[in-house]
Design a protein around this motif. Structure first.
Motif, PDB file in Angstrom:
ATOM      1  N   ALA A 106      23.213  20.030 -53.320  1.00  0.00           N
ATOM      2  CA  ALA A 106      21.865  20.602 -53.532  1.00  0.00           C
ATOM      3  C   ALA A 106      21.118  19.736 -54.538  1.00  0.00           C
ATOM      4  N   VAL A 107      19.805  19.895 -54.527  1.00  0.00           N
ATOM      5  CA  VAL A 107      18.964  19.273 -55.562  1.00  0.00           C
ATOM      6  C   VAL A 107      18.287  20.408 -56.339  1.00  0.00           C
ATOM      7  N   ILE A 108      18.535  20.448 -57.641  1.00  0.00           N
ATOM      8  CA  ILE A 108      17.767  21.360 -58.508  1.00  0.00           C
ATOM      9  C   ILE A 108      16.636  20.505 -59.063  1.00  0.00           C
ATOM     10  N   THR A 109      15.388  20.875 -58.756  1.00  0.00           N
ATOM     11  CA  THR A 109      14.287  20.048 -59.257  1.00  0.00           C
ATOM     12  C   THR A 109      13.360  20.850 -60.164  1.00  0.00           C
ATOM     13  N   GLN A 110      12.880  20.161 -61.209  1.00  0.00           N
ATOM     14  CA  GLN A 110      11.860  20.759 -62.087  1.00  0.00           C
ATOM     15  C   GLN A 110      10.467  20.465 -61.536  1.00  0.00           C
ATOM     16  N   ASN A 111      10.427  19.613 -60.499  1.00  0.00           N
ATOM     17  CA  ASN A 111       9.145  19.151 -59.973  1.00  0.00           C
ATOM     18  C   ASN A 111       8.559  20.164 -58.992  1.00  0.00           C
ATOM     19  N   ILE A 112       7.245  20.148 -58.900  1.00  0.00           N
ATOM     20  CA  ILE A 112       6.534  21.118 -58.040  1.00  0.00           C
ATOM     21  C   ILE A 112       5.856  20.406 -56.867  1.00  0.00           C
ATOM     22  N   ASP A 113       6.219  19.122 -56.666  1.00  0.00           N
ATOM     23  CA  ASP A 113       5.464  18.261 -55.741  1.00  0.00           C
ATOM     24  C   ASP A 113       5.960  18.288 -54.294  1.00  0.00           C
ATOM     25  N   ASP A 114       7.061  19.020 -54.044  1.00  0.00           N
ATOM     26  CA  ASP A 114       7.521  19.185 -52.652  1.00  0.00           C
ATOM     27  C   ASP A 114       8.084  17.902 -52.058  1.00  0.00           C
ATOM     28  N   LEU A 115       8.233  16.829 -52.862  1.00  0.00           N
ATOM     29  CA  LEU A 115       8.617  15.524 -52.294  1.00  0.00           C
ATOM     30  C   LEU A 115      10.080  15.476 -51.845  1.00  0.00           C
ATOM     31  N   HIS A 116      10.954  16.236 -52.482  1.00  0.00           N
ATOM     32  CA  HIS A 116      12.350  16.267 -52.010  1.00  0.00           C
ATOM     33  C   HIS A 116      12.414  16.857 -50.596  1.00  0.00           C
ATOM     34  N   GLN A 117      11.677  17.930 -50.378  1.00  0.00           N
ATOM     35  CA  GLN A 117      11.665  18.554 -49.047  1.00  0.00           C
ATOM     36  C   GLN A 117      11.051  17.591 -48.025  1.00  0.00           C
TER      37      GLN A 117
END
Ligand code: APR
Length: 246
Positions: A97-108
């Motif tokens: 999994a990726v836990i991200t603090q980012n809100i940019d949707d770029l992992h998805q």
């Protein structure tokens, strides 16, 4: 190949349950500046506009800054080789999994499937009256502040200063911290609680830490391997070392 890269690749290869933890630095090479450190957004802009009390008190003024920064400027960003590399590691079963603090949707957008959004996602608007969520569309931000069909104030569905972490994301993150034997920490200063405690909770249980960052951070003293460099380069080299393709 550097000795550090060889050690990081061996840790990743041998991990039973590896989890990534990302911060703003993973999106810097997509054109989104970090919040802190050289060129950091908070060194140029007062973050008060995304403090929840200020937003509720001055929704129109707050929304003008939010639209300018998070939608007009950052909204066009595309995933970079680091985002694609993490998606490749997940697809190959090397990352859970990726836990991200980012809100940019770029992992998805890069293809990661299990993304835990610790601070929410700017792609959604939430009605503070009826709780309805809708996807952000340019025309919805033509009039500020945007209002729900029920008349309620719409807020971007990311965590403002003074708000709590979404319960499901918090639980999933603690679950990863309790199960992972390796955390791949990329592009975070480790300044913001409670996010930054997640990799350290895992470390306290005996998990290993690989950190990728051009500069030392609060995580560096706890890192088993510190890959000092940019996310795109270090992740691409790790993916290649594991015989995978970005
Ligand atoms: N590759 C990897 N890391 C990088 C790169 C790069 N190309 N460029 C910069 N960095 C590193 C910086 O050295 C810094 O350590 O990314 C980190 C960014 O730190 P912050 O801006 O503090 O971002 P983050 O840790 O994600 O902040 C946490 O603070 O303002 C809140 O909600 C916001 O989610 C954010 C939270």
């Amino acid at each position: 190949m550097s000795e550090a890269l060889a050690r990081a690749a061996a840790l990743l290869r041998d991990a039973r349950h590896a989890t990534a933890f990302t911060g703003a630095g993973v999106s810097v090479e997509s054109g989104i500046p970090p919040f802190r450190g050289p060129g950091g957004l908070w060194s140029r802009v007062d973050p008060a506009f995304i403090e929840i009390g200020h937003f509720l008190d001055q929704p129109e003024e707050s929304w003008r800054r939010i639209k300018d920064i998070f939608y007009d400027h950052f909204g066009q960003a595309k995933p970079n080789a680091a985002h694609f590399g993490l998606a490749a590691l997940e697809a190959a079963g090397r990352l859970r999994a990726v836990i991200t603090q980012n809100i940019d949707d770029l992992h998805q957008q890069a293809g990661s499937r299990d993304v835990i959004e610790f601070h929410g996602n700017s792609r959604w608007l939430l009605c503070l009256e009826c709780g309805r969520r809708e996807a952000v569309r340019p025309e919805r931000l033509a009039t500020l502040p945007p209002r729900c069909r029920c008349g309620g104030l719409l807020k971007p569905d990311f965590v403002f200063f003074g708000e709590g972490i979404p319960e499901k994301a918090l639980q999933r993150s603690y679950q990863e911290a309790s199960q992972a034997d390796l955390f791949l920490v990329i592009g975070s200063s480790g300044e913001v609680q409670p996010a930054c405690q997640i990799p350290l909770l895992a470390r306290n249980r005996g998990a290993r830490i690989i950190e990728i960052n051009p500069h030392p951070s609060n995580f560096t003293p706890a890192a088993d391997v510190f890959l000092q460099g940019k996310a795109t380069q270090a992740v691409s080299e790790l993916v290649k070392e594991l015989g995978l393709r970005n």
